[in-house]
Structure formats: C-alpha cells, structure tokens
Design an enzyme around this catalytic site. Structure first.
Site, PDB file in Angstrom:
ATOM      1  N   MET A  26      39.713  36.095  44.377  1.00 16.93           N
ATOM      2  CA  MET A  26      40.348  34.798  44.137  1.00 16.93           C
ATOM      3  C   MET A  26      40.212  33.822  45.285  1.00 16.93           C
ATOM      4  O   MET A  26      40.367  32.617  45.091  1.00 16.93           O
ATOM      5  CB  MET A  26      41.833  34.988  43.829  1.00 16.93           C
ATOM      6  CG  MET A  26      42.109  35.603  42.481  1.00 16.93           C
ATOM      7  SD  MET A  26      43.848  35.486  42.012  1.00 16.93           S
ATOM      8  CE  MET A  26      44.029  33.711  41.764  1.00 16.93           C
ATOM      9  N   GLY A  27      39.935  34.309  46.494  1.00 17.96           N
ATOM     10  CA  GLY A  27      39.918  33.384  47.618  1.00 17.96           C
ATOM     11  C   GLY A  27      39.199  33.928  48.834  1.00 17.96           C
ATOM     12  O   GLY A  27      38.758  35.076  48.863  1.00 17.96           O
ATOM     13  N   VAL A  29      39.301  34.177  53.249  1.00 21.24           N
ATOM     14  CA  VAL A  29      40.207  34.199  54.391  1.00 21.24           C
ATOM     15  C   VAL A  29      39.449  33.707  55.628  1.00 21.24           C
ATOM     16  O   VAL A  29      38.326  34.144  55.891  1.00 21.24           O
ATOM     17  CB  VAL A  29      40.770  35.607  54.644  1.00 21.24           C
ATOM     18  CG1 VAL A  29      41.696  35.610  55.862  1.00 21.24           C
ATOM     19  CG2 VAL A  29      41.526  36.105  53.409  1.00 21.24           C
ATOM     20  N   ASP A 138      48.059  47.947  45.007  1.00 22.83           N
ATOM     21  CA  ASP A 138      46.713  47.995  45.583  1.00 22.83           C
ATOM     22  C   ASP A 138      46.766  48.447  47.034  1.00 22.83           C
ATOM     23  O   ASP A 138      46.122  47.860  47.904  1.00 22.83           O
ATOM     24  CB  ASP A 138      46.039  46.630  45.464  1.00 22.83           C
ATOM     25  CG  ASP A 138      44.512  46.719  45.619  1.00 22.83           C
ATOM     26  OD1 ASP A 138      43.953  47.816  45.392  1.00 22.83           O
ATOM     27  OD2 ASP A 138      43.881  45.715  45.972  1.00 22.83           O
TER      28      ASP A 138
END
Length: 294
Positions: A26-27, A29, A138
């Site tokens: 999703m993204g 860092v 997770d």
C-alpha cells in the site's frame, strides 16, 4: 534552502525525503528530515493509486490511529497524520537498528537469554495490542526491529499494523477488517488464518511461537517448495520441539511454551500473552539470575 546530503529534492510538507527505506503493497517508507527542526523521522506514504481511493485512505489512517490507541514502548510511535491532496502519509519515530529477520539470518540461533528477552518484549507488545481489542495478524521477523536504548541492545519495536483487525469494534453491525485483501504471511499464519476461520488473540500467539522457534534454532519451523505447500503443513502439522544447532539444552519451560504456541487448535495454545510473559520470565531468571533484580 540548500539540499541536505543525500537529499533528492523531494519533500512532503515540512519534511525532506532523504532515502527510500522500503516499499509494500500500500505504501513506501522513507527516511526524512524536518527542514526547520532537523529531526529525522520515518514517513510511510500511501501509493498514489490508493491515495485517490477514499476507502484505502480511511484504512491507511486507521492503521495510524490503531498504533496511537495502543501506545506502548515496544510499539512504533506515530507522531503525525497528513492528507494534502494526493499526498497521504504518516510520520513515525525513526528506529535505527536491525530487523529480527536480519539478526536471525546472521546466526545459527540466538543466545537463549536473548531469545527470552526479545520474546518477553514481543509478548508484552502483543498483550497491549490484545488489551486494545486488536489482532495484529502479521507478526513476522520483518516487522520486528531491534534497536539500542538505554544501554540495552535488543530493545524491541513492533511495526506494521496494516492488516490489523479490530476484534470488538463494529461498523454497521459487522466486524471491520482494516485491510481485508491481505490476510497474512505464509510461514507465520496460524492454521485458522490459513483456513479462513474466526481469528482471535491466539492467532498472534501462534506467530510468536514461530518467532521463538526461529530465534532458538536459526531456521524456519516449517519448510516448503511453495507457499501452498508451506501453508498445508502449517494447517495440519505441529513441528517437532526446537533444538539447538550445537545440541545444547533448552530450558523445559521455553520448549514447552514454544510447543504450546504452535498447536493447531487455538484452544490448546496459551490463552493470553500474559501466560507467555510469565513463562519467559521464569526462563530468563533461570538463564540469568541477575534478571530477578530487574
């Protein structure tokens, strides 16, 4: 406004982006630095295609809110949450250190005192997560950072609540899954997770058992030529008790708690992280009598 060393000129709000540290579904860092304060932080930015999706943005922000809701020294701290046009991101404390995955890979099994110490901190973090009515779902070595703090080399920080699930919160009468299109990571998923059954806090305790097993032995609890084969084994087998690579003795309490965590049926696992904390304290005190004074 001169660029900083390593600065690529990109920025988000008051932060310069210095280096990409990682990427996920999703993204991304980034290592970043506040342009006025000079403070270095980590920034998680939602991918542009998701930033245009109100549901994805809501789920991304929910992750940040969950972490702040828990507020625990062994869980990463999020300090800001921003939505400016297509720039959707949150700001985290910068944690300098190694992942548990890197630490395990560089060894044939960790010293048992380290295993007990790291395991205690992970169990404490999970206890706080579960007390907040959340399942992480997770837990894996990639999501555990070890950093130095107050002279302690193995201060644990638990990361990435992107697929966490609220156990007790309801929205429109239905349980709310924050990122429903990802369910976990093969090799660390509990049998009920693999089978699409009801999850609870004991799902995370299974993953904690896998991490303890890997720290003790330096290898995975299960092997497989494919993710499918791996998950079939996890859903149907309990691995043999962990053994040290040099044939040394493992404290029975430690062996017992690992085997208990890795039971196929959730009802046969410890009922809470607090039980694991109690067991690992006994282990730590057996291995290091000085720990009784701490």
């Amino acid at each position: 406004d001169e660029p900083l060393p390593g600065d690529n000129g990109a920025h988000l709000g008051p932060y310069r982006l210095l280096e990409q540290l990682g990427t996920g579904g999703m993204g991304d860092v980034f290592l970043a630095q506040h342009r006025l304060l000079g403070r270095r932080v980590a920034i998680k930015r939602l991918h542009e295609q998701f930033a245009r999706d109100p549901i994805a943005v809501r789920r991304f922000f929910d992750e940040a809110r969950l972490v702040n809701q828990i507020s625990h020294p062994n869980i990463v701290e999020i300090t800001d949450l921003v939505c400016e046009g297509q720039a959707v991101y949150y700001v985290m404390e910068l944690i300098e250190g190694s992942t548990l995955l890197e630490t395990i890979r560089n060894s044939k099994g960790l010293e048992l005192k380290r295993v007990a110490d790291i395991g205690l901190q992970l169990a404490a973090a999970l206890q706080a997560v579960h007390d907040a009515g959340i399942i992480h779902r997770d837990l894996k070595p990639d999501n555990v950072l070890l950093t130095q703090r107050h002279g302690h080399r193995d201060h644990v920080k638990l990361l990435d609540f992107g697929i966490a699930k609220l156990r007790s919160a309801h929205e429109g009468g239905k349980n709310r899954t924050l990122v429903g299109f990802v369910v976990g990571t093969p090799g660390y998923m509990a049998p009920e997770q693999i089978m699409g059954q009801r999850l609870d806090s004991r799902t995370d305790l299974y993953a904690l058992g896998i991490l303890l097993y890997e720290m003790i032995t330096g290898r995975r609890a299960f092997g497989g030529k494919s993710a499918g084969e791996l998950m079939i084994k996890q859903a149907s087998q309990v691995p043999a008790a962990p053994r040290l690579s040099d044939g040394g003795r493992i404290p029975p309490v430690l062996e017992d708690v690992v085997v208990a965590c890795l039971q196929i049926e959730a009802d046969k696992r410890p009922s809470s992280a607090a039980e694991i904390i109690d067991a690992l304290r006994v282990v730590r005190e057996e291995l290091d009598p000085r720990a009784q004074a701490r």
